[in-house]
Design a protein around this motif. Structure first.
Motif, PDB file in Angstrom:
ATOM      1  N   ALA A   1      47.900  60.932   6.571  1.00  8.01           N
ATOM      2  CA  ALA A   1      48.900  60.125   5.860  1.00  8.01           C
ATOM      3  C   ALA A   1      48.453  58.668   5.771  1.00  8.01           C
ATOM      4  N   VAL A   2      47.915  58.133   6.851  1.00 10.06           N
ATOM      5  CA  VAL A   2      47.452  56.745   6.840  1.00 10.06           C
ATOM      6  C   VAL A   2      46.265  56.584   5.891  1.00 10.06           C
ATOM      7  N   ILE A   3      45.328  57.541   5.929  1.00  5.85           N
ATOM      8  CA  ILE A   3      44.164  57.480   5.037  1.00  5.85           C
ATOM      9  C   ILE A   3      44.599  57.545   3.578  1.00  5.85           C
ATOM     10  N   VAL A   4      45.512  58.455   3.265  1.00 11.69           N
ATOM     11  CA  VAL A   4      45.981  58.596   1.883  1.00 11.69           C
ATOM     12  C   VAL A   4      46.724  57.334   1.442  1.00 11.69           C
ATOM     13  N   LEU A   5      47.530  56.753   2.321  1.00 18.41           N
ATOM     14  CA  LEU A   5      48.230  55.507   1.975  1.00 18.41           C
ATOM     15  C   LEU A   5      47.249  54.377   1.664  1.00 18.41           C
ATOM     16  N   ILE A   6      46.242  54.237   2.512  1.00 11.02           N
ATOM     17  CA  ILE A   6      45.262  53.172   2.294  1.00 11.02           C
ATOM     18  C   ILE A   6      44.505  53.402   0.993  1.00 11.02           C
ATOM     19  N   ARG A   7      44.071  54.625   0.761  1.00 11.83           N
ATOM     20  CA  ARG A   7      43.304  54.912  -0.456  1.00 11.83           C
ATOM     21  C   ARG A   7      44.175  54.823  -1.702  1.00 11.83           C
ATOM     22  N   THR A   8      45.443  55.183  -1.589  1.00 12.83           N
ATOM     23  CA  THR A   8      46.353  55.034  -2.724  1.00 12.83           C
ATOM     24  C   THR A   8      46.553  53.559  -3.048  1.00 12.83           C
ATOM     25  N   PHE A   9      46.728  52.731  -2.025  1.00 15.51           N
ATOM     26  CA  PHE A   9      46.849  51.291  -2.236  1.00 15.51           C
ATOM     27  C   PHE A   9      45.594  50.742  -2.910  1.00 15.51           C
ATOM     28  N   LEU A  10      44.420  51.189  -2.445  1.00 13.85           N
ATOM     29  CA  LEU A  10      43.170  50.749  -3.077  1.00 13.85           C
ATOM     30  C   LEU A  10      43.106  51.187  -4.538  1.00 13.85           C
ATOM     31  N   SER A  11      43.504  52.426  -4.800  1.00 13.79           N
ATOM     32  CA  SER A  11      43.482  52.929  -6.180  1.00 13.79           C
ATOM     33  C   SER A  11      44.399  52.118  -7.081  1.00 13.79           C
ATOM     34  N   PHE A  12      45.613  51.835  -6.607  1.00 12.39           N
ATOM     35  CA  PHE A  12      46.539  51.037  -7.401  1.00 12.39           C
ATOM     36  C   PHE A  12      45.990  49.633  -7.627  1.00 12.39           C
ATOM     37  N   SER A  13      45.411  49.047  -6.600  1.00 14.01           N
ATOM     38  CA  SER A  13      44.865  47.692  -6.730  1.00 14.01           C
ATOM     39  C   SER A  13      43.716  47.657  -7.728  1.00 14.01           C
ATOM     40  N   ILE A  14      42.844  48.656  -7.659  1.00  7.39           N
ATOM     41  CA  ILE A  14      41.712  48.701  -8.590  1.00  7.39           C
ATOM     42  C   ILE A  14      42.209  48.931 -10.016  1.00  7.39           C
ATOM     43  N   GLU A  15      43.179  49.816 -10.178  1.00  6.61           N
ATOM     44  CA  GLU A  15      43.736  50.074 -11.517  1.00  6.61           C
ATOM     45  C   GLU A  15      44.358  48.803 -12.087  1.00  6.61           C
ATOM     46  N   LEU A  16      45.074  48.056 -11.270  1.00  8.63           N
ATOM     47  CA  LEU A  16      45.664  46.794 -11.712  1.00  8.63           C
ATOM     48  C   LEU A  16      44.573  45.805 -12.108  1.00  8.63           C
ATOM     49  N   GLU A  17      43.502  45.771 -11.346  1.00 11.01           N
ATOM     50  CA  GLU A  17      42.397  44.865 -11.641  1.00 11.01           C
ATOM     51  C   GLU A  17      41.694  45.240 -12.951  1.00 11.01           C
ATOM     52  N   ILE A  18      41.543  46.531 -13.188  1.00 10.97           N
ATOM     53  CA  ILE A  18      40.818  46.988 -14.374  1.00 10.97           C
ATOM     54  C   ILE A  18      41.650  46.809 -15.637  1.00 10.97           C
ATOM     55  N   THR A  19      42.891  47.297 -15.609  1.00 16.89           N
ATOM     56  CA  THR A  19      43.696  47.331 -16.833  1.00 16.89           C
ATOM     57  C   THR A  19      44.703  46.193 -16.952  1.00 16.89           C
ATOM     58  N   GLY A  20      45.000  45.531 -15.842  1.00 18.69           N
ATOM     59  CA  GLY A  20      46.006  44.471 -15.866  1.00 18.69           C
ATOM     60  C   GLY A  20      47.422  45.016 -15.810  1.00 18.69           C
ATOM     61  N   ARG A  21      47.565  46.334 -15.564  1.00 18.89           N
ATOM     62  CA  ARG A  21      48.882  46.974 -15.463  1.00 18.89           C
ATOM     63  C   ARG A  21      48.876  47.900 -14.259  1.00 18.89           C
ATOM     64  N   TRP A  22      50.054  48.164 -13.729  1.00 14.64           N
ATOM     65  CA  TRP A  22      50.190  49.183 -12.700  1.00 14.64           C
ATOM     66  C   TRP A  22      50.018  50.551 -13.353  1.00 14.64           C
ATOM     67  N   PRO A  23      49.604  51.558 -12.603  1.00 18.47           N
ATOM     68  CA  PRO A  23      49.348  52.879 -13.204  1.00 18.47           C
ATOM     69  C   PRO A  23      50.552  53.482 -13.923  1.00 18.47           C
ATOM     70  N   TRP A  24      51.756  53.164 -13.506  1.00 19.87           N
ATOM     71  CA  TRP A  24      52.939  53.761 -14.120  1.00 19.87           C
ATOM     72  C   TRP A  24      53.441  52.971 -15.329  1.00 19.87           C
ATOM     73  N   GLN A  25      52.846  51.838 -15.624  1.00 20.57           N
ATOM     74  CA  GLN A  25      53.260  51.054 -16.783  1.00 20.57           C
ATOM     75  C   GLN A  25      52.536  51.547 -18.026  1.00 20.57           C
ATOM     76  N   LYS A  26      53.266  51.535 -19.148  1.00 19.81           N
ATOM     77  CA  LYS A  26      52.667  51.943 -20.414  1.00 19.81           C
ATOM     78  C   LYS A  26      51.781  50.828 -20.949  1.00 19.81           C
ATOM     79  N   ALA A  27      50.798  51.226 -21.737  1.00 19.54           N
ATOM     80  CA  ALA A  27      49.935  50.243 -22.392  1.00 19.54           C
ATOM     81  C   ALA A  27      50.760  49.493 -23.423  1.00 19.54           C
TER      82      ALA A  27
END
Length: 134
Positions: free
Chosen positions: A92-118
């Motif tokens: 659970a801790v590993i998945v939480l950390i990696r999910t946070f990293l994934s969201f942060s990277i997605e925000l950095e790449i696209t400028g939006r959170w993963p659940w936001q529409k383009a």
């Protein structure tokens, strides 16, 4: 070879695949960025990306895909091999950390959170709303 050894081997291969995706992605992104890679989702009216920004976006995508493989490997090993409260907690801790990293990277790449529409393309694609009027 028993079931537990097979699952451990599958988990190791998934870990290897995750790391390999990140390394190959980092190396393959260099020539793409140098050739002026432009993401498909980038609006036509936007300025071209610098080599640095282009490489960061390509590298971020590689890291995201590699993280997915690593999370899958952790889940396979934890769930398939007799799960304990301790192993599930660590997962659970590993998945939480990696999910946070994934969201942060997605925000950095696209400028939006993963659940936001383009953002929808504007009919007046030649004008930039943030540029001052002449």
């Amino acid at each position: 070879m028993d079931f537990q050894q097979i699952i451990e081997a599958v988990g190791r291969y998934m870990d290897f695949a995750g790391v390999a995706v990140m390394v190959v992605g980092a190396v393959a992104s260099i020539p793409l960025a140098l050739r002026g890679y432009k993401p498909k989702r980038l609006p036509a009216s936007s300025a071209p990306l610098s080599v640095y920004r282009s490489y960061r976006q390509l590298l971020g995508r590689s890291i995201l895909l590699g993280l997915e493989f690593l999370v899958a490997a952790d889940i396979i090993r934890t769930v398939a091999v007799t799960p304990t409260f301790e192993s599930v907690g660590v997962l659970a801790v590993i998945v939480l950390i990696r999910t946070f990293l994934s969201f942060s990277i997605e925000l950095e790449i696209t400028g939006r959170w993963p659940w936001q529409k383009a953002p929808a393309p504007t009919p007046d694609s030649g004008a930039h709303p943030t540029s001052p009027a002449s």
